[in-house]
Design a protein around this motif. Structure first.
Motif, PDB file in Angstrom:
ATOM      1  N   LYS A  79       0.740  -1.339  -0.148  1.00  0.00           N
ATOM      2  CA  LYS A  79      -0.107   0.019   0.097  1.00  0.00           C
ATOM      3  C   LYS A  79       1.014   1.389  -0.256  1.00  0.00           C
ATOM      4  N   VAL A  80       2.097   1.460  -0.855  1.00  0.00           N
ATOM      5  CA  VAL A  80       2.804   2.325  -0.938  1.00  0.00           C
ATOM      6  C   VAL A  80       2.644   3.087  -2.289  1.00  0.00           C
ATOM      7  N   ALA A  81       2.785   4.401  -2.473  1.00  0.00           N
ATOM      8  CA  ALA A  81       2.561   4.846  -3.646  1.00  0.00           C
ATOM      9  C   ALA A  81       4.125   5.587  -3.965  1.00  0.00           C
ATOM     10  N   THR A 103       5.803   8.238  -6.665  1.00  0.00           N
ATOM     11  CA  THR A 103       5.431   9.157  -7.955  1.00  0.00           C
ATOM     12  C   THR A 103       6.721  10.245  -8.048  1.00  0.00           C
ATOM     13  N   ARG A 104       6.799  10.477  -9.326  1.00  0.00           N
ATOM     14  CA  ARG A 104       7.800  11.353  -9.830  1.00  0.00           C
ATOM     15  C   ARG A 104       7.283  12.781  -9.661  1.00  0.00           C
ATOM     16  N   LEU A 105       8.121  13.645  -8.784  1.00  0.00           N
ATOM     17  CA  LEU A 105       7.934  15.097  -8.863  1.00  0.00           C
ATOM     18  C   LEU A 105       8.909  15.990  -9.346  1.00  0.00           C
ATOM     19  N   GLY A 106       9.220  16.284 -10.222  1.00  0.00           N
ATOM     20  CA  GLY A 106      10.421  16.966 -10.981  1.00  0.00           C
ATOM     21  C   GLY A 106      11.319  15.997 -11.010  1.00  0.00           C
ATOM     22  N   ASN A 107      12.544  16.904 -10.392  1.00  0.00           N
ATOM     23  CA  ASN A 107      13.736  15.927  -9.956  1.00  0.00           C
ATOM     24  C   ASN A 107      13.646  15.250  -8.612  1.00  0.00           C
ATOM     25  N   ARG A 108      12.753  15.074  -8.162  1.00  0.00           N
ATOM     26  CA  ARG A 108      12.555  14.191  -6.988  1.00  0.00           C
ATOM     27  C   ARG A 108      11.555  13.000  -7.050  1.00  0.00           C
ATOM     28  N   ILE A 109      11.497  12.262  -6.127  1.00  0.00           N
ATOM     29  CA  ILE A 109      10.583  11.025  -6.115  1.00  0.00           C
ATOM     30  C   ILE A 109      10.029  10.860  -4.702  1.00  0.00           C
ATOM     31  N   ARG A 110       8.612  10.950  -4.684  1.00  0.00           N
ATOM     32  CA  ARG A 110       8.060  10.805  -3.406  1.00  0.00           C
ATOM     33  C   ARG A 110       7.497   9.452  -3.067  1.00  0.00           C
ATOM     34  N   VAL A 111       7.970   8.785  -1.939  1.00  0.00           N
ATOM     35  CA  VAL A 111       7.218   7.419  -1.435  1.00  0.00           C
ATOM     36  C   VAL A 111       6.497   7.655  -0.437  1.00  0.00           C
ATOM     37  N   GLY A 112       4.957   7.330  -0.701  1.00  0.00           N
ATOM     38  CA  GLY A 112       4.189   7.499   0.615  1.00  0.00           C
ATOM     39  C   GLY A 112       3.283   6.431   0.929  1.00  0.00           C
ATOM     40  N   GLY A 113       2.998   6.213   2.257  1.00  0.00           N
ATOM     41  CA  GLY A 113       1.963   5.125   2.421  1.00  0.00           C
ATOM     42  C   GLY A 113       2.189   4.682   3.790  1.00  0.00           C
ATOM     43  N   THR A 114       1.277   3.580   4.018  1.00  0.00           N
ATOM     44  CA  THR A 114       1.252   3.050   5.287  1.00  0.00           C
ATOM     45  C   THR A 114       0.240   3.730   6.003  1.00  0.00           C
ATOM     46  N   ALA A 115      -0.499   3.169   7.011  1.00  0.00           N
ATOM     47  CA  ALA A 115      -1.492   3.590   7.907  1.00  0.00           C
ATOM     48  C   ALA A 115      -1.393   3.402   9.177  1.00  0.00           C
ATOM     49  N   GLU A 116      -1.356   4.111  10.423  1.00  0.00           N
ATOM     50  CA  GLU A 116      -1.201   3.600  11.458  1.00  0.00           C
ATOM     51  C   GLU A 116      -2.258   4.573  12.359  1.00  0.00           C
ATOM     52  N   LEU A 117      -2.938   3.721  13.154  1.00  0.00           N
ATOM     53  CA  LEU A 117      -3.904   4.380  14.204  1.00  0.00           C
ATOM     54  C   LEU A 117      -3.153   4.587  15.690  1.00  0.00           C
ATOM     55  N   THR A 118      -3.011   5.681  15.717  1.00  0.00           N
ATOM     56  CA  THR A 118      -2.075   6.270  16.936  1.00  0.00           C
ATOM     57  C   THR A 118      -2.565   7.523  17.583  1.00  0.00           C
ATOM     58  N   GLY A 119      -3.816   7.939  17.366  1.00  0.00           N
ATOM     59  CA  GLY A 119      -4.342   9.340  17.662  1.00  0.00           C
ATOM     60  C   GLY A 119      -3.308  10.418  17.044  1.00  0.00           C
ATOM     61  N   TYR A 120      -3.234  11.655  17.777  1.00  0.00           N
ATOM     62  CA  TYR A 120      -2.580  12.533  17.164  1.00  0.00           C
ATOM     63  C   TYR A 120      -1.033  12.462  17.402  1.00  0.00           C
ATOM     64  N   ASN A 121      -0.575  11.417  17.693  1.00  0.00           N
ATOM     65  CA  ASN A 121       1.002  11.235  17.554  1.00  0.00           C
ATOM     66  C   ASN A 121       1.598  11.733  16.382  1.00  0.00           C
TER      67      ASN A 121
END
Length: 417
Positions: free
Chosen positions: A299-301, A303-321
């Motif tokens: 469950k990881v995305a 993405t190419r952002l110009g000359n950068r790469i963004r790797v995003g994902g995971t889900a955590e239930l831990t309140g406002y931590n």
């Protein structure tokens, strides 16, 4: 009409833009020194209407149990006594059936498709750029079981007239040649040509600057302490810089929205789901994405952002931590390394943010029945960037008294009654 918007993330700023375009006096209030510094800051970068899917799905409870046994689980639930989380999870589980899933996914697709069209129109109107690309998205499947599940989603995509195609491995590599060394891991991919990518933070900052030039007032470094209400209307907003008054008020504070509304007796079923991202410099074009892919296994995305790469994902239930968890970083690095590898992980910026998730996946857009001048635009979960422009325009049309372009009655908080 004078309207105060609480929150200067991508949802608050797009709401301000469209309300200002309709001739309203708009003030945006945020505790940060600039727009887009919280959940909008470093998300996965995907504008993905075709990938708009509720978490609450048939089989989720059993999947979640299995994930708990995995080191690189897409979902982590930290042990803690949190009654708000328990109530939210109970509502989520009630939506884990085929009937609710189809309804919720249909609503999400409706908003997301409309929002993508609004973003296209806004980009053409303003010339706004934000490391954007319009080259589609591929959801990558590593197992036959993942492909089998995709057939149900493809039916819903067909019902909503959303272009899509199931690709074999060779076809995947034609779109994303940087995946060539990961060929052995892949079974198939769902290609969504209408999806896009771009940096939500850059977009939010540049649109806020344009909105300010058109007369929108932004009050930064201003902490929102509460709302004063009498009878059936909100009278003022209490802030660190005094009381603010307007004709109407819009709550777009993401995961913090329910905390603001609770003292008014308004129970908004939004809970923070913590997500993580890495932003790393591109080092090898031949092993990097051209657009954006979703690794269904983790469950990881990516993405190419110009000359950068963004790797995003995971889900955590831990309140406002907001603590940065080392094990979550390992999962992001693993997915990227297995699929691409054309970026410098040692130079990556590690970030976390709180996604405002509703139990049915659909955002909450519209009036609060108890108060004649209080409106909501929040609860977009992982799809705030995807749904931002459409949500902002829907809200502006409703406040202005103009009929929105798409059905909206099932988007308000009233659906939880």
């Amino acid at each position: 009409m004078k309207i105060i918007i609480l929150g200067a993330g991508v949802i608050g700023v797009t709401s301000a833009w469209y309300l200002n375009s309709l001739g309203h006096e708009v003030i945006v209030v945020d505790r940060q020194p600039e727009p887009g510094l919280e959940t909008s800051f470093a998300n996965a970068g995907q504008v993905s209407p075709g990938y708009s899917t509720p978490w609450a799905a048939p089989g989720l409870p059993m999947k979640a149990i299995g994930w708990m046994m995995q080191r690189h689980s897409p979902l982590v639930i930290r042990k803690r006594i949190d009654f708000a989380m328990f109530r939210w999870m109970e509502q989520l589980l009630k939506n884990c059936n085929a009937h609710a899933y189809d309804i919720n996914k249909g609503r999400m697709l409706r908003v997301a498709e409309y929002s993508r069209d609004c973003l296209d129109a806004l980009r053409e109107e303003t010339g706004l750029t934000y490391d954007d690309r319009q080259r589609g998205l591929i959801q990558l499947f590593r197992t036959e079981k993942q492909i089998d599940k995709a057939y149900h989603d493809m039916k819903l995509l067909s019902d909503s007239a959303i272009p899509h195609e199931l690709l074999n491995v060779n076809q995947i590599l034609e779109h994303e040649p940087g995946l060539s060394h990961a060929r052995g891991l892949l079974k198939a991919g769902l290609y969504l040509p209408g999806d896009q990518s771009g940096d939500a933070h850059i977009f939010t900052q540049r649109l806020a600057k344009m909105a300010a030039a058109k007369g929108v007032t932004f009050l930064y470094d201003t902490t929102i302490k509460g709302m004063d209400a009498a009878a059936d209307e909100v009278m003022s907003i209490r802030t660190s810089k005094g009381h603010l008054r307007a004709d109407a008020y819009v709550v777009s504070m993401g995961s913090y929205s329910p905390l603001l509304l609770r003292p008014l007796g308004v129970h908004l079923p939004v809970y923070p789901v913590k997500g993580y991202s890495l932003t790393l410099p591109l080092t090898d074009e031949s092993h990097a994405p051209l657009s954006t892919v979703n690794d269904e296994t983790y469950k990881v995305a990516i993405t190419r952002l110009g000359n950068r790469i963004r790797v995003g994902g995971t889900a955590e239930l831990t309140g406002y931590n907001l603590r940065l968890s080392p094990d979550r970083r390992e999962t992001l690095e693993l997915s990227f390394s297995e699929l691409f590898g054309g970026g410098d992980l040692s130079a990556a910026t590690y970030w976390t943010g709180l996604r405002p998730n509703t139990p049915d996946g659909t955002p909450v857009i519209g009036p609060v029945p108890r108060f004649s001048n209080l409106w909501l635009n929040t609860g977009h979960g992982t799809l705030g960037w995807t749904m931002a422009c459409g949500s902002g325009r829907i809200l502006a049309d409703m406040i202005h008294g103009r009929k929105p372009d798409i059905p909206v009655l099932d988007l308000s908080i009233s659906r939880y009654r």
